[in-house]
Motif scaffolding. Structure first.
Motif, PDB file in Angstrom:
ATOM      1  N   GLY A 134       0.812  -1.208   0.000  1.00  0.00           N
ATOM      2  CA  GLY A 134       0.000   0.000   0.000  1.00  0.00           C
ATOM      3  C   GLY A 134       0.845   1.256   0.000  1.00  0.00           C
ATOM      4  O   GLY A 134       0.567   2.212  -0.738  1.00  0.00           O
ATOM      5  N   MET A 135       1.894   1.264   0.804  1.00  0.00           N
ATOM      6  CA  MET A 135       2.780   2.428   0.861  1.00  0.00           C
ATOM      7  C   MET A 135       3.489   2.642  -0.470  1.00  0.00           C
ATOM      8  O   MET A 135       3.636   3.775  -0.943  1.00  0.00           O
ATOM      9  CB  MET A 135       3.782   2.237   1.997  1.00  0.00           C
ATOM     10  N   GLY A 136       3.935   1.536  -1.080  1.00  0.00           N
ATOM     11  CA  GLY A 136       4.583   1.647  -2.385  1.00  0.00           C
ATOM     12  C   GLY A 136       3.642   2.192  -3.447  1.00  0.00           C
ATOM     13  O   GLY A 136       4.040   3.017  -4.283  1.00  0.00           O
ATOM     14  N   ALA A 137       2.381   1.751  -3.420  1.00  0.00           N
ATOM     15  CA  ALA A 137       1.396   2.238  -4.393  1.00  0.00           C
ATOM     16  C   ALA A 137       1.133   3.728  -4.196  1.00  0.00           C
ATOM     17  O   ALA A 137       1.071   4.501  -5.167  1.00  0.00           O
ATOM     18  CB  ALA A 137       0.095   1.440  -4.251  1.00  0.00           C
ATOM     19  N   VAL A 138       0.982   4.155  -2.943  1.00  0.00           N
ATOM     20  CA  VAL A 138       0.760   5.581  -2.663  1.00  0.00           C
ATOM     21  C   VAL A 138       1.958   6.403  -3.111  1.00  0.00           C
ATOM     22  O   VAL A 138       1.805   7.455  -3.758  1.00  0.00           O
ATOM     23  CB  VAL A 138       0.487   5.798  -1.156  1.00  0.00           C
ATOM     24  N   ALA A 140     -11.318   9.356   2.061  1.00  0.00           N
ATOM     25  CA  ALA A 140     -11.952   8.198   1.425  1.00  0.00           C
ATOM     26  C   ALA A 140     -10.903   7.175   1.013  1.00  0.00           C
ATOM     27  O   ALA A 140     -11.073   5.965   1.225  1.00  0.00           O
ATOM     28  CB  ALA A 140     -12.762   8.658   0.209  1.00  0.00           C
ATOM     29  N   GLY A 141      -9.802   7.643   0.433  1.00  0.00           N
ATOM     30  CA  GLY A 141      -8.736   6.728   0.039  1.00  0.00           C
ATOM     31  C   GLY A 141      -8.124   6.010   1.229  1.00  0.00           C
ATOM     32  O   GLY A 141      -7.910   4.790   1.194  1.00  0.00           O
ATOM     33  N   SER A 142      -7.872   6.752   2.312  1.00  0.00           N
ATOM     34  CA  SER A 142      -7.304   6.129   3.519  1.00  0.00           C
ATOM     35  C   SER A 142      -8.265   5.103   4.105  1.00  0.00           C
ATOM     36  O   SER A 142      -7.862   4.014   4.528  1.00  0.00           O
ATOM     37  CB  SER A 142      -6.993   7.206   4.564  1.00  0.00           C
ATOM     38  N   GLY A 143      -9.552   5.443   4.138  1.00  0.00           N
ATOM     39  CA  GLY A 143     -10.551   4.527   4.679  1.00  0.00           C
ATOM     40  C   GLY A 143     -10.655   3.244   3.881  1.00  0.00           C
ATOM     41  O   GLY A 143     -10.778   2.151   4.445  1.00  0.00           O
ATOM     42  N   ILE A 144     -10.590   3.373   2.552  1.00  0.00           N
ATOM     43  CA  ILE A 144     -10.638   2.187   1.689  1.00  0.00           C
ATOM     44  C   ILE A 144      -9.431   1.294   1.952  1.00  0.00           C
ATOM     45  O   ILE A 144      -9.548   0.068   2.056  1.00  0.00           O
ATOM     46  CB  ILE A 144     -10.698   2.603   0.205  1.00  0.00           C
ATOM     47  N   MET A 145      -8.258   1.900   2.098  1.00  0.00           N
ATOM     48  CA  MET A 145      -7.052   1.114   2.338  1.00  0.00           C
ATOM     49  C   MET A 145      -7.111   0.410   3.697  1.00  0.00           C
ATOM     50  O   MET A 145      -6.686  -0.744   3.834  1.00  0.00           O
ATOM     51  CB  MET A 145      -5.817   2.010   2.260  1.00  0.00           C
ATOM     52  N   LEU A 146      -7.646   1.088   4.703  1.00  0.00           N
ATOM     53  CA  LEU A 146      -7.727   0.483   6.027  1.00  0.00           C
ATOM     54  C   LEU A 146      -8.802  -0.590   6.120  1.00  0.00           C
ATOM     55  O   LEU A 146      -8.871  -1.310   7.118  1.00  0.00           O
ATOM     56  CB  LEU A 146      -7.979   1.573   7.080  1.00  0.00           C
ATOM     57  N   ARG A 147      -9.648  -0.699   5.103  1.00  0.00           N
ATOM     58  CA  ARG A 147     -10.603  -1.809   5.054  1.00  0.00           C
ATOM     59  C   ARG A 147      -9.903  -3.121   4.703  1.00  0.00           C
ATOM     60  O   ARG A 147     -10.487  -4.192   4.827  1.00  0.00           O
ATOM     61  CB  ARG A 147     -11.687  -1.526   4.000  1.00  0.00           C
ATOM     62  N   SER A 148      -8.663  -3.037   4.253  1.00  0.00           N
ATOM     63  CA  SER A 148      -7.892  -4.238   3.913  1.00  0.00           C
ATOM     64  C   SER A 148      -7.153  -4.710   5.166  1.00  0.00           C
ATOM     65  O   SER A 148      -7.349  -4.194   6.262  1.00  0.00           O
ATOM     66  CB  SER A 148      -6.893  -3.913   2.799  1.00  0.00           C
ATOM     67  N   GLY A 179      -4.027  -4.269   5.511  1.00  0.00           N
ATOM     68  CA  GLY A 179      -2.834  -3.433   5.586  1.00  0.00           C
ATOM     69  C   GLY A 179      -3.201  -1.980   5.755  1.00  0.00           C
ATOM     70  O   GLY A 179      -4.285  -1.648   6.242  1.00  0.00           O
ATOM     71  N   SER A 180      -2.316  -1.088   5.331  1.00  0.00           N
ATOM     72  CA  SER A 180      -2.574   0.346   5.437  1.00  0.00           C
ATOM     73  C   SER A 180      -1.677   1.052   4.428  1.00  0.00           C
ATOM     74  O   SER A 180      -0.974   0.414   3.643  1.00  0.00           O
ATOM     75  CB  SER A 180      -2.281   0.841   6.860  1.00  0.00           C
ATOM     76  N   ALA A 181      -1.676   2.385   4.491  1.00  0.00           N
ATOM     77  CA  ALA A 181      -0.818   3.172   3.615  1.00  0.00           C
ATOM     78  C   ALA A 181       0.519   3.484   4.271  1.00  0.00           C
ATOM     79  O   ALA A 181       1.315   4.240   3.730  1.00  0.00           O
ATOM     80  CB  ALA A 181      -1.514   4.475   3.221  1.00  0.00           C
ATOM     81  N   GLY A 182       0.769   2.889   5.416  1.00  0.00           N
ATOM     82  CA  GLY A 182       2.002   3.182   6.130  1.00  0.00           C
ATOM     83  C   GLY A 182       1.853   4.461   6.937  1.00  0.00           C
ATOM     84  O   GLY A 182       0.784   4.761   7.467  1.00  0.00           O
ATOM     85  N   GLY A 183       2.931   5.228   7.033  1.00  0.00           N
ATOM     86  CA  GLY A 183       2.868   6.485   7.752  1.00  0.00           C
ATOM     87  C   GLY A 183       2.904   6.302   9.261  1.00  0.00           C
ATOM     88  O   GLY A 183       3.404   5.299   9.786  1.00  0.00           O
TER      89      GLY A 183
END
Length: 283
Positions: free
Chosen positions: A86-90, A119-127, A129-133
């Motif tokens: 997710g972090m790599g994609a972001v 909305a993007g963060s929420g969608i990622m946290l539905r998985s 994993g996460s976006a990192g950070g």
């Protein structure tokens, strides 16, 4: 094996789609107006504005590297691998999507940019994993020192915006605070959008018949809680059940069809973990 592959594909799909939505909000709305966000993405944007070097995606990626190492040593490998994706994609999308200002008004850009990013963060946290950070650092501090995640994120964002005040005009920083607030609210909304359940307490003299219909007609579980009337002292079996917003009206009709004098108490729940509901997210 097939089920595992579907699970991996679904999680990676959520992460990729959420990363695109988040990065679209950053590059197409936020960067063009010079706004910041909260968290590590806000720190990356501030660094990019001040130096102009590399790009926001590259800076975000470099800031995440030590956190990925920390997470690899202290959190679950599955969570970190998904988060690395997710972090790599972001990072890649923030780096290569065009930087534009689709919304001219800075206040509207703050509101809608924050909504899109949230909305993007929420969608990622539905998985899984996460976006990192800062989430990784917040989880680590919570597990090691019992520091609440909300407290850490609040103070980290406070430091980012304080740094922004040192280099930027106050109006832009205030717009950025609005963006960060909208971001967090929209993220919470997306996290609960498909996850919210209704917890229902039913007090009735016909609890056996109601529980039977809940189990066999609505295909929901039910639990008896033992109680007693404060005035009458009469023992009662209180039904506890969890349902969704779609079935709540059917449940209401079922209960009052059996007992017009029943008590029917509904409470909103943010999340329900267990069989038939959400899986626990292991960090």
């Amino acid at each position: 094996m097939r089920k595992t592959f579907r699970s991996i594909a679904a999680n990676c799909g959520l992460l990729a789609f959420g990363a695109y939505v988040f990065s679209f909000g950053v590059n197409e709305i936020v960067v063009g107006k010079g706004l910041m966000a909260g968290g590590l993405s806000g720190l990356a944007l501030l660094t990019y504005y001040l130096t102009g070097l590399g790009g926001p995606g590259l800076i975000y990626f470099l800031c995440n590297l030590p956190l990925m190492i920390l997470g690899w040593c202290s959190l679950s490998r599955r969570f970190i691998l998904y988060t690395l994706f997710g972090m790599g994609a972001v990072s890649a999308l923030m780096q290569f999507l065009p930087e534009r200002a689709l919304i001219a008004d800075p206040l509207l850009a703050a509101v809608f940019g924050g909504a899109v990013m949230g909305a993007g963060s929420g969608i990622m946290l539905r998985s899984m994993g996460s976006a990192g950070g800062t989430d990784i650092l917040a989880i680590w501090l919570n597990q090691k020192y019992n520091l609440r995640m909300g407290q850490f994120n609040f103070f980290f964002n406070l430091a980012v915006f304080a740094a922004g005040l040192a280099f930027y005009e106050p109006t832009l920083v205030l717009y950025s605070i609005i963006l960060s607030y909208t971001n967090s609210k929209m993220m919470d909304y997306f996290l609960s959008l498909f996850n919210q359940r209704k917890m229902v307490f039913i007090i009735s003299d016909k609890s056996d018949a109601i529980a039977r219909d809940i189990i066999y007609n609505l295909k929901r579980g039910a639990t008896f809680l033992h109680g007693a009337g404060a005035y009458t002292g009469k023992s009662k079996r209180i039904i506890l059940t969890i349902t969704n917003t779609v079935q709540i009206k059917r449940l209401e009709e079922l209960v009052f069809g059996h007992d017009p004098n029943a008590f029917f108490v509904v409470e909103n729940t943010f999340n329900v973990l267990g069989e038939g509901f959400s899986r626990r997210k292991v960090y």
